[in-house]
Design an enzyme around this catalytic site. Sequence first.
Site, PDB file in Angstrom:
ATOM      1  NE  ARG A 178      -1.300 -10.631  -2.069  1.00 48.06           N
ATOM      2  CZ  ARG A 178      -0.112 -10.502  -2.650  1.00 48.06           C
ATOM      3  NH1 ARG A 178       0.740 -11.502  -2.656  1.00 48.06           N
ATOM      4  NH2 ARG A 178       0.225  -9.364  -3.225  1.00 48.06           N
TER       5      ARG A 178
ATOM      6  CD  GLU B 271       1.767 -12.111   4.390  1.00 50.38           C
ATOM      7  OE1 GLU B 271       1.221 -13.032   3.753  1.00 50.38           O
ATOM      8  OE2 GLU B 271       2.549 -11.310   3.894  1.00 50.38           O
TER       9      GLU B 271
ATOM     10  CG  HIS C  69       4.762 -12.149   1.436  1.00 45.68           C
ATOM     11  ND1 HIS C  69       3.483 -11.641   1.523  1.00 45.68           N
ATOM     12  CD2 HIS C  69       5.057 -12.202   0.104  1.00 45.68           C
ATOM     13  CE1 HIS C  69       3.030 -11.386   0.297  1.00 45.68           C
ATOM     14  NE2 HIS C  69       3.978 -11.713  -0.586  1.00 45.68           N
TER      15      HIS C  69
END
Length: 319
Positions: free
Chosen positions: A238, A267, A285
Site C-alpha cells: 500500500r 493513489e 496498481h
Amino acid sequence: MSRVVVTGRVPEAALEKLRAEHEVDAWQGPESIGREELLRRVAGADAVVSLLTERIDAELLDAAGPQLKVVANVAVGYDNIDVPACTERGIVAANTPGVLTDATADIAMGLILMSTRRLGEGERLIRSGQAWKWGMFFLLGSSLQGKTLGVVGMGGIGQATARRAKAFGMEIVYQSRSEIDPQIAAELGARRVDLNELLTVSDVVSLHCPYGPATHHLIGAEQLAAMKSSAYLVNTARGPIVDEAALASALREGQIAGAGLDVYEHEPRVHPELLELENVVLLPHLGSATVETRTAMAMLAADNALAVLSGEGPPAPIN
Ligand code: DGY
C-alpha cells in the site's frame, strides 16, 4: 431474498452467483461510484461487496442501516474499511486472502527485475526515438545472483516473492511480526531480522505488510538513509507505507539506487517528483490484475457475502 449492493464492476461470474440467491444492485459505471451515489444505494442493503476504491466507514454503515450484515471487500488489503466500526455494529467484514498471492508476487518480482535491470529506462529510450546502439557501459543495471532480498511482512505474498527471488539466486532476510513456518524458512533459507538490520543488509527491499496506523510511513527518510546507496525499494503493498516525498528525495540524491512502485501514497495521484525521475519504475496498481485472479477475488468476495447472508461464517473473515 436479501439485497446485495456491489460498489463497482466485478467479473460477471460473481454477479451471477449472487443473483442466483439475492437481489443485486451492482454499480456498472465506467468510473468509480461517487460517494453520494454510494451512500444512497447502500440504504437498506443486507450485504455490501466493496472495491478497495470505496471508503467503508461509520457514515456508510449507518447510511446502510441496522440490517447490514456483511461487508465483503474484493481485495486482500482492507485499509478502506473501518473494521472496528463494523465490529461495533455486529457487521462481518471479510476479504480475499490467498487468491491473489501469486499474481502480486509476480508483479513484485517484475518490479525487482525492472528496477535493477533498468528495463523501464530502456523501454522509454526506444520509444523516445533517440539513437542508441549496444555499448559495453550502456544502461548497466545490477545482477540479482548472490544479492539479498529483504522482505518486510512475510505473509503469503512476501513468501511467494521470496520464493521467486530465491530462484533468481537471491538470499532472503525478512521482518515480520512472527516467525514463519520453520520448514518454509528452511526451504527459503530465510533469516528473520529486525527492520533496521533488514534495511542495512538488503540489496532489494520489498514491502508486503498490511497498511494501518502501525505501518504509516514505515519507510521514511531515516529508513531510506539506512539502506545501501546501491539498493532498491519495491512496494506492491500500500502506498502510504512509504513517505513518498522522502522517497523522491532519496532517489534524486542517489541515497538509494532505484525503486519500483505499484501503489502510491495518494493513489491514484503520483508524487510529481517521482514522475520526473528515471530511476523509479511506476505501475498503476496492477498487483492482482489478471483475469484469473480478479475472477477468483470476486468469487471469494461473493462466497463471503453469501455465507453470512445464509447465517454461516464467511470463508475469509477479518473481524
Ligand atoms: C489487494 O487485494 O489488496 C490488492 O491491492 C488489489 O490489487
